[in-house]
Motif scaffolding. Structure first.
Motif, PDB file in Angstrom:
ATOM      1  N   GLY A 383      44.126  16.790 -18.783  1.00  0.00           N
ATOM      2  CA  GLY A 383      43.217  17.382 -17.818  1.00  0.00           C
ATOM      3  C   GLY A 383      43.950  18.123 -16.724  1.00  0.00           C
ATOM      4  O   GLY A 383      45.117  18.522 -16.880  1.00  0.00           O
ATOM      5  N   GLU A 384      43.261  18.311 -15.586  1.00  0.00           N
ATOM      6  CA  GLU A 384      43.851  19.001 -14.451  1.00  0.00           C
ATOM      7  C   GLU A 384      44.381  18.024 -13.407  1.00  0.00           C
ATOM      8  O   GLU A 384      44.999  18.439 -12.438  1.00  0.00           O
ATOM      9  N   THR A 385      44.109  16.730 -13.601  1.00  0.00           N
ATOM     10  CA  THR A 385      44.607  15.701 -12.689  1.00  0.00           C
ATOM     11  C   THR A 385      45.547  14.781 -13.439  1.00  0.00           C
ATOM     12  O   THR A 385      45.208  14.253 -14.500  1.00  0.00           O
ATOM     13  N   LEU A 386      46.737  14.612 -12.893  1.00  0.00           N
ATOM     14  CA  LEU A 386      47.743  13.758 -13.529  1.00  0.00           C
ATOM     15  C   LEU A 386      47.435  12.310 -13.168  1.00  0.00           C
ATOM     16  O   LEU A 386      47.443  11.935 -11.995  1.00  0.00           O
ATOM     17  N   MET A 387      47.166  11.491 -14.192  1.00  0.00           N
ATOM     18  CA  MET A 387      46.817  10.083 -13.985  1.00  0.00           C
ATOM     19  C   MET A 387      48.056   9.197 -14.144  1.00  0.00           C
ATOM     20  O   MET A 387      49.069   9.610 -14.710  1.00  0.00           O
ATOM     21  N   ALA A 388      47.957   7.953 -13.667  1.00  0.00           N
ATOM     22  CA  ALA A 388      49.072   7.011 -13.824  1.00  0.00           C
ATOM     23  C   ALA A 388      49.408   6.787 -15.284  1.00  0.00           C
ATOM     24  O   ALA A 388      50.572   6.611 -15.660  1.00  0.00           O
ATOM     25  N   SER A 389      48.392   6.817 -16.144  1.00  0.00           N
ATOM     26  CA  SER A 389      48.622   6.594 -17.579  1.00  0.00           C
ATOM     27  C   SER A 389      49.382   7.732 -18.234  1.00  0.00           C
ATOM     28  O   SER A 389      49.851   7.591 -19.367  1.00  0.00           O
ATOM     29  N   ASP A 390      49.508   8.882 -17.545  1.00  0.00           N
ATOM     30  CA  ASP A 390      50.270  10.004 -18.092  1.00  0.00           C
ATOM     31  C   ASP A 390      51.765   9.867 -17.811  1.00  0.00           C
ATOM     32  O   ASP A 390      52.574  10.584 -18.407  1.00  0.00           O
ATOM     33  N   LEU A 391      52.133   8.977 -16.907  1.00  0.00           N
ATOM     34  CA  LEU A 391      53.534   8.806 -16.542  1.00  0.00           C
ATOM     35  C   LEU A 391      54.272   8.007 -17.609  1.00  0.00           C
ATOM     36  O   LEU A 391      53.649   7.290 -18.399  1.00  0.00           O
ATOM     37  N   PRO A 392      55.602   8.092 -17.665  1.00  0.00           N
ATOM     38  CA  PRO A 392      56.361   7.265 -18.613  1.00  0.00           C
ATOM     39  C   PRO A 392      56.041   5.789 -18.417  1.00  0.00           C
ATOM     40  O   PRO A 392      55.751   5.353 -17.292  1.00  0.00           O
ATOM     41  N   PRO A 393      56.072   4.988 -19.481  1.00  0.00           N
ATOM     42  CA  PRO A 393      55.672   3.575 -19.385  1.00  0.00           C
ATOM     43  C   PRO A 393      56.416   2.798 -18.313  1.00  0.00           C
ATOM     44  O   PRO A 393      55.811   1.984 -17.608  1.00  0.00           O
ATOM     45  N   GLU A 394      57.714   3.029 -18.163  1.00  0.00           N
ATOM     46  CA  GLU A 394      58.468   2.250 -17.184  1.00  0.00           C
ATOM     47  C   GLU A 394      58.076   2.603 -15.755  1.00  0.00           C
ATOM     48  O   GLU A 394      58.274   1.812 -14.828  1.00  0.00           O
ATOM     49  N   VAL A 395      57.521   3.813 -15.537  1.00  0.00           N
ATOM     50  CA  VAL A 395      57.058   4.214 -14.205  1.00  0.00           C
ATOM     51  C   VAL A 395      55.643   3.717 -13.956  1.00  0.00           C
ATOM     52  O   VAL A 395      55.319   3.197 -12.891  1.00  0.00           O
ATOM     53  N   ALA A 396      54.791   3.848 -14.971  1.00  0.00           N
ATOM     54  CA  ALA A 396      53.400   3.424 -14.824  1.00  0.00           C
ATOM     55  C   ALA A 396      53.290   1.918 -14.648  1.00  0.00           C
ATOM     56  O   ALA A 396      52.413   1.421 -13.941  1.00  0.00           O
ATOM     57  N   ALA A 397      54.193   1.163 -15.297  1.00  0.00           N
ATOM     58  CA  ALA A 397      54.182  -0.293 -15.194  1.00  0.00           C
ATOM     59  C   ALA A 397      55.612  -0.779 -15.092  1.00  0.00           C
ATOM     60  O   ALA A 397      56.193  -1.223 -16.075  1.00  0.00           O
TER      61      ALA A 397
END
Length: 484
Positions: A383-397
């Motif tokens: 989409g046009e908004t970058l969500m936490a789930s779009d980040l690499p796994p080690e960054v998101a969690a």
């Protein structure tokens, strides 16, 4: 009998501007007026006092990004976009750069001109830019973002580095920049060059850890034809290429001892010989060196000469890691997201959940890892908004390591919902003992191991994916006992 007051509508615009300029000059401010094309149509005389003689004349008629930099005033610049939305911004930092005038760090406030409040304003003027000395930011409690020759910061530790760079503008002293890999040491070196008297000369960079010793010697000092097998013609070295400019020696701690001796001679006598030549040549290149190694420990171990260390460390600059300046994460993320988006032809914004994830991560790879994480997110974001789930796994969690991730699959984390709860992803990470929080050393070991295995133990590719240098990866592998 008192004379009647003049009708304001009969006062020439030039006289009104002069009065406004007098008021702002009394407050130590300089005014720049922009038209709807973001060109400078007026600059107050105070600009000469703030920046230098001739600044006012040089600025008028120029695009504002040519005066205050494209990072803030280019087509995607934060202040330009704010003005286009008819918004006001205060206390941002920028560098005034005009031909023939020493660059000057200033504090910038911008606002759209509200013509509906008065009919006396010049209709050509659409936006106002007010400048004051950057050092007044601390006095007035300013907390805006400072953009300084490609460096972005809010943290006081980085702003002190910016101030030091400004104070070095008349100096020719050798500078040693230290800091972890990925903190932006080369950007600091370029900023020192751009704010020095040598800014019209070349900036020549060489990575001392990327070349074998024999090739590095030729790269630095040049060689003559026949000096060794394959030397079919004379070659000019980096010291000669950097004449009247700056030579940046990155990873100087990786220099072999015999080249440390030659470098010491250059610093002491300003002379050297090309490989295979007996004639001495002189150089006037300024030396800026950088390293992520502990040179004091290397001196004790006999791997680095102490006399060279003190010759290089005339002016020490230590760039702090990103984890120690958390206030820089948000402005850096927004700046880098814009830059990454330009390469991909996209313009994304950060969701609150993504920003929380970025602020909560420790960033062992520093700014380089942050940019790589945003590059990854840009590739997978739909989409046009970058969500936490779009980040690499080690960054998101952070601290959670998936048991196994099929190649090409993108794990999705839970994203905060509008009601304050969480919405479960349709592809949750598998639940296993490996998904629990682990001690930092073990978590990092698993992270490095995962990257190495994904890239078939090719250290260069794994280091690039992690946002760290190959040297740093090799050192951490040894410390954590990682071997194929």
């Amino acid at each position: 009998m008192d004379s009647p007051s003049p009708n304001p509508e009969q006062i020439p615009i030039e006289a009104l501007l002069e009065a406004i300029n007098a008021v702002l000059m009394s407050l130590g401010r300089a005014l720049i007026c922009l038209n709807d094309h973001f060109q400078v149509v007026h600059a107050s005389p105070a600009l000469d006092d703030l920046v230098g003689a001739g600044a006012r004349t040089s600025a008028v008629g120029q695009p504002v990004e040519a005066v205050l930099g494209s990072e803030l005033f280019g087509p995607q610049g934060a202040l330009r976009r704010a003005l286009q939305r008819r918004e006001r911004r205060e206390g941002w930092g920028a560098t005034v750069q005009l031909p023939g005038i020493q660059p000057r760090l200033v504090s910038v406030s911008v606002a759209p001109l509200l013509h509906e409040l008065s009919t006396l304003c010049d209709p050509a003027v659409q936006y106002l830019v007010v400048l004051r000395p950057a050092e007044q930011n601390e006095e007035t409690g300013g907390s805006g973002t400072t953009v300084f020759s490609g460096l972005v910061a809010r943290a006081p530790s980085m702003l002190r580095i910016f101030e030091l760079i400004e104070n070095l503008h008349e100096s020719e002293a050798t500078v040693l920049i230290t800091g972890e890999s990925g903190t932006g040491k080369e950007l600091v070196a370029r900023a020192i060059h751009q704010h020095s008297r040598r800014r019209q000369g070349p900036f020549v960079a060489v990575n001392c850890g990327a070349l074998p010793p024999d090739l590095l010697e030729s790269e630095l000092f040049g060689h003559v034809r026949g000096a060794f097998t394959g030397a079919v013609r004379d070659r000019v070295g980096r010291f000669e290429l950097a004449s009247r400019g700056t030579l940046f020696l990155d990873e100087v701690g990786d220099l072999p001892l015999h080249l440390q001796v030659k470098l010491l001679r250059v610093l002491q006598e300003r002379s050297f010989e090309r490989v295979g030549e007996s004639r001495s040549r002189t150089t006037d290149a300024r030396i800026i060196a950088a390293t992520n190694a502990n040179l004091q420990r290397d001196m004790l171990d006999g791997r680095f000469r102490d006399d060279l260390y003190y010759r290089l460390r005339v002016v020490p600059v230590e760039v702090p890691p990103l984890r120690s300046r958390r206030e820089d994460v948000e402005p850096l993320a927004r700046y880098l997201l814009t830059r990454v988006g330009e390469r991909h032809g996209r313009l994304l914004r950060l969701s609150p959940g993504a920003l929380r994830a970025l602020l909560g991560y420790s960033w062992p790879g520093n700014v380089r890892e942050l940019e790589n994480a945003l590059e990854y997110a840009m590739a997978v974001c739909q989409g046009e908004t970058l969500m936490a789930s779009d980040l690499p796994p080690e960054v998101a969690a952070p601290g959670i390591v998936p048991e196994s991730v099929p190649e090409g699959a993108v794990p999705r984390a839970a994203e905060p919902s509008a009601s304050g709860g969480t919405v479960e992803s349709p592809h949750p990470a598998p639940v296993s003992p490996a998904n629990v929080l682990q001690p930092p050393e073990e978590a990092e070991r698993q992270r490095l191991l995962q990257a190495l295995e994904h890239h078939r133990w090719k250290r260069r590719e794994a280091a690039e994916a992690l946002g760290i240098s190959r040297t740093t990866l090799w050192r951490r592998m040894r410390e954590l006992g990682l071997a194929r």
